[in-house]
Design a protein around this motif. Sequence first.
Motif, PDB file in Angstrom:
ATOM      1  N   ASP A 108      15.441  -8.655  -3.218  1.00  0.00           N
ATOM      2  CA  ASP A 108      14.119  -8.890  -2.651  1.00  0.00           C
ATOM      3  C   ASP A 108      13.075  -8.105  -3.440  1.00  0.00           C
ATOM      4  OD1 ASP A 108      15.419 -10.308  -0.663  1.00  0.00           O
ATOM      5  OD2 ASP A 108      15.151  -8.782   0.878  1.00  0.00           O
ATOM      6  N   ALA A 109      11.808  -8.541  -3.335  1.00  0.00           N
ATOM      7  CA  ALA A 109      10.691  -7.812  -3.938  1.00  0.00           C
ATOM      8  C   ALA A 109       9.767  -7.315  -2.833  1.00  0.00           C
ATOM      9  CB  ALA A 109       9.908  -8.714  -4.892  1.00  0.00           C
ATOM     10  N   ILE A 110       9.279  -6.083  -2.985  1.00  0.00           N
ATOM     11  CA  ILE A 110       8.281  -5.512  -2.086  1.00  0.00           C
ATOM     12  C   ILE A 110       7.064  -5.158  -2.935  1.00  0.00           C
ATOM     13  CG2 ILE A 110       7.791  -3.794  -0.302  1.00  0.00           C
ATOM     14  CD1 ILE A 110      10.803  -3.183  -0.205  1.00  0.00           C
ATOM     15  N   LEU A 111       5.939  -5.812  -2.651  1.00  0.00           N
ATOM     16  CA  LEU A 111       4.747  -5.624  -3.476  1.00  0.00           C
ATOM     17  C   LEU A 111       3.525  -5.398  -2.600  1.00  0.00           C
ATOM     18  CD1 LEU A 111       5.523  -8.498  -5.971  1.00  0.00           C
ATOM     19  CD2 LEU A 111       5.368  -6.093  -6.593  1.00  0.00           C
ATOM     20  N   PHE A 112       2.776  -4.344  -2.912  1.00  0.00           N
ATOM     21  CA  PHE A 112       1.502  -4.090  -2.243  1.00  0.00           C
ATOM     22  C   PHE A 112       0.422  -4.859  -2.991  1.00  0.00           C
ATOM     23  CE2 PHE A 112       3.997  -0.742  -0.463  1.00  0.00           C
ATOM     24  CZ  PHE A 112       3.436  -0.507   0.789  1.00  0.00           C
ATOM     25  N   VAL A 113      -0.244  -5.766  -2.278  1.00  0.00           N
ATOM     26  CA  VAL A 113      -1.197  -6.665  -2.931  1.00  0.00           C
ATOM     27  C   VAL A 113      -2.626  -6.121  -2.930  1.00  0.00           C
ATOM     28  CG1 VAL A 113       0.235  -8.686  -2.467  1.00  0.00           C
ATOM     29  CG2 VAL A 113      -1.528  -8.017  -0.803  1.00  0.00           C
ATOM     30  N   ASP A 114      -2.834  -4.936  -2.354  1.00  0.00           N
ATOM     31  CA  ASP A 114      -4.168  -4.315  -2.371  1.00  0.00           C
ATOM     32  C   ASP A 114      -4.185  -3.105  -3.305  1.00  0.00           C
ATOM     33  OD1 ASP A 114      -2.509  -2.786  -0.761  1.00  0.00           O
ATOM     34  OD2 ASP A 114      -4.076  -2.263   0.678  1.00  0.00           O
ATOM     35  N   GLU A 124      -6.963 -10.281   5.086  1.00  0.00           N
ATOM     36  CA  GLU A 124      -8.346  -9.831   5.246  1.00  0.00           C
ATOM     37  C   GLU A 124      -8.700  -9.522   6.700  1.00  0.00           C
ATOM     38  OE1 GLU A 124     -12.880 -11.419   4.689  1.00  0.00           O
ATOM     39  OE2 GLU A 124     -11.513 -11.649   2.989  1.00  0.00           O
ATOM     40  N   PRO A 125      -8.422 -10.392   7.671  1.00  0.00           N
ATOM     41  CA  PRO A 125      -8.773 -10.023   9.057  1.00  0.00           C
ATOM     42  C   PRO A 125      -7.992  -8.821   9.575  1.00  0.00           C
ATOM     43  CG  PRO A 125      -7.550 -12.093   8.995  1.00  0.00           C
ATOM     44  CD  PRO A 125      -7.893 -11.764   7.580  1.00  0.00           C
ATOM     45  N   ILE A 126      -6.754  -8.648   9.129  1.00  0.00           N
ATOM     46  CA  ILE A 126      -5.959  -7.497   9.570  1.00  0.00           C
ATOM     47  C   ILE A 126      -6.589  -6.208   9.046  1.00  0.00           C
ATOM     48  CG2 ILE A 126      -3.723  -6.353   9.323  1.00  0.00           C
ATOM     49  CD1 ILE A 126      -2.462  -9.172   9.266  1.00  0.00           C
ATOM     50  N   VAL A 127      -6.959  -6.195   7.774  1.00  0.00           N
ATOM     51  CA  VAL A 127      -7.578  -5.005   7.198  1.00  0.00           C
ATOM     52  C   VAL A 127      -8.929  -4.738   7.848  1.00  0.00           C
ATOM     53  CG1 VAL A 127      -8.570  -4.042   5.089  1.00  0.00           C
ATOM     54  CG2 VAL A 127      -6.328  -5.152   5.019  1.00  0.00           C
ATOM     55  N   ARG A 128      -9.734  -5.762   8.045  1.00  0.00           N
ATOM     56  CA  ARG A 128     -11.056  -5.586   8.677  1.00  0.00           C
ATOM     57  C   ARG A 128     -10.942  -4.930  10.048  1.00  0.00           C
ATOM     58  NH1 ARG A 128     -15.939  -7.943   7.152  1.00  0.00           N
ATOM     59  NH2 ARG A 128     -15.831  -9.431   5.419  1.00  0.00           N
ATOM     60  N   HIS A 129      -9.942  -5.336  10.809  1.00  0.00           N
ATOM     61  CA  HIS A 129      -9.796  -4.797  12.171  1.00  0.00           C
ATOM     62  C   HIS A 129      -9.114  -3.438  12.188  1.00  0.00           C
ATOM     63  CE1 HIS A 129     -10.845  -8.896  13.451  1.00  0.00           C
ATOM     64  NE2 HIS A 129     -11.188  -8.325  14.579  1.00  0.00           N
ATOM     65  N   ASN A 130      -8.678  -2.952  11.037  1.00  0.00           N
ATOM     66  CA  ASN A 130      -8.016  -1.647  10.972  1.00  0.00           C
ATOM     67  C   ASN A 130      -8.534  -0.837   9.790  1.00  0.00           C
ATOM     68  OD1 ASN A 130      -5.693  -1.870  13.118  1.00  0.00           O
ATOM     69  ND2 ASN A 130      -5.616  -3.787  11.956  1.00  0.00           N
ATOM     70  N   LEU A 131      -9.831  -0.907   9.537  1.00  0.00           N
ATOM     71  CA  LEU A 131     -10.405  -0.199   8.396  1.00  0.00           C
ATOM     72  C   LEU A 131     -10.161   1.301   8.472  1.00  0.00           C
ATOM     73  CD1 LEU A 131     -13.812  -2.074   8.078  1.00  0.00           C
ATOM     74  CD2 LEU A 131     -11.945  -2.124   6.411  1.00  0.00           C
ATOM     75  N   ASP A 132     -10.101   1.851   9.681  1.00  0.00           N
ATOM     76  CA  ASP A 132      -9.893   3.297   9.796  1.00  0.00           C
ATOM     77  C   ASP A 132      -8.457   3.698   9.492  1.00  0.00           C
ATOM     78  OD1 ASP A 132      -8.756   2.234  12.066  1.00  0.00           O
ATOM     79  OD2 ASP A 132      -9.923   3.407  13.491  1.00  0.00           O
ATOM     80  N   GLN A 133      -7.557   2.723   9.281  1.00  0.00           N
ATOM     81  CA  GLN A 133      -6.191   3.031   8.844  1.00  0.00           C
ATOM     82  C   GLN A 133      -5.901   2.507   7.433  1.00  0.00           C
ATOM     83  OE1 GLN A 133      -2.808   2.956  11.419  1.00  0.00           O
ATOM     84  NE2 GLN A 133      -4.010   2.496  13.242  1.00  0.00           N
ATOM     85  N   TRP A 134      -6.925   1.997   6.749  1.00  0.00           N
ATOM     86  CA  TRP A 134      -6.707   1.418   5.416  1.00  0.00           C
ATOM     87  C   TRP A 134      -6.932   2.486   4.361  1.00  0.00           C
ATOM     88  CZ3 TRP A 134     -10.289  -2.009   2.097  1.00  0.00           C
ATOM     89  CH2 TRP A 134      -9.546  -2.627   1.080  1.00  0.00           C
ATOM     90  N   TYR A 135      -5.856   2.933   3.744  1.00  0.00           N
ATOM     91  CA  TYR A 135      -5.900   4.038   2.791  1.00  0.00           C
ATOM     92  C   TYR A 135      -6.754   3.711   1.567  1.00  0.00           C
ATOM     93  CZ  TYR A 135      -3.963   7.959   0.074  1.00  0.00           C
ATOM     94  OH  TYR A 135      -3.796   9.101  -0.661  1.00  0.00           O
ATOM     95  N   MET A 136      -6.856   2.436   1.203  1.00  0.00           N
ATOM     96  CA  MET A 136      -7.542   2.046  -0.024  1.00  0.00           C
ATOM     97  C   MET A 136      -9.049   1.857   0.168  1.00  0.00           C
ATOM     98  SD  MET A 136      -4.826   2.215  -1.654  1.00  0.00           S
ATOM     99  CE  MET A 136      -5.088   1.666  -3.325  1.00  0.00           C
TER     100      MET A 136
END
Length: 329
Positions: free
Chosen positions: A216-222, A303-315
């Motif tokens: 399997d591959a695990i890739l962070f797309v951000d 995008e909607p997941i990150v928008r609703h959790n901006l305070d947990q988005w490390y990037m």
Amino acid sequence: MTAMRGRRRIPPVAFEETHAREVPGEPWRREPVLGPVKRAIHEALRRLPVGFAPRLAHALAPLIRHLERRRIYARRLVWTLARLHPDAPLAAAELAAAVRRWWRQAGAVMAEYATVERLRAAGRLEVDDPHGTLAGLPADAPVVFACVHLGPFELCFETVLNTFGREAVGTWQPEPSPAANRILHEMRARYGLYVFPPGQRSARHLHRLVVGDGFDAILFVDEVRERQIHLPAFGRPLPLRGNASIAIKLALKTGAPVVPIHVLRTGPARYRVHVGVPLAFERGGAPSSATMAGIAALDRHFEPIVRHNLDQWYMLPELRLPDFDPAKV
């Protein structure tokens, strides 16, 4: 929880290939002092209950924020959070509270490296798989797991291997601190993760292990590329290169499903891994069209997941929207 492949294979690559490659001339001026401090704190936290690490990080966050307050990234993250928040425009008090949460959560990431391997046994980790995605994954063929840097994101790697029971490899983006990279390297050696730093050699390893050997591959797309976060796009053109493109191309070449996952903190030292349905996109036609269709599907999902959790988005501080003007913040 999901199909197991029997006894887990070890990727036929020297584990040292996963180590960060230091760049000559990198300006790590504070590392001779901060490196040993990071190491000492990490080793101490590994011996303390799992709840202590995030509490320590939360306690130190106001000091770190104060010391960094004049740096451009600190000012940019406030502006970006206000701009992208789903409830924008925020009142001043609401924005200030969201920024405080971001600093606490970001500070916890490094501290939680000392707890990642122990959370499942401590009953602090749960998996949310409402669509039964894991039960339907192939046992003898690769899966591409696409992730973003939410919450203690290292748990994406650890959970795929040791909770989902998958054989997986991936890529990672080294920290600017050699001490932090050594801590990560040792931790991943303990829990059995092979992830490769950027570079053509790593790309060859990834392609061979996924396409040739069926891992399997695990890739962070951000990921950060050319001093910018390209996905989620937030209305900008979709990226033609980077991890999102690699993830989709691997999926097209192998027929693998693309499964989005992310991690969120749900309470003090409690975490939830969210598993989405495999992404649906048009795989036929020209390869370039299929690749862009897959990248667009990744963007629509995250995008909607990150928008609703901006305070947990490390990037968040690495995102440079085109209309940001440092002279005005």
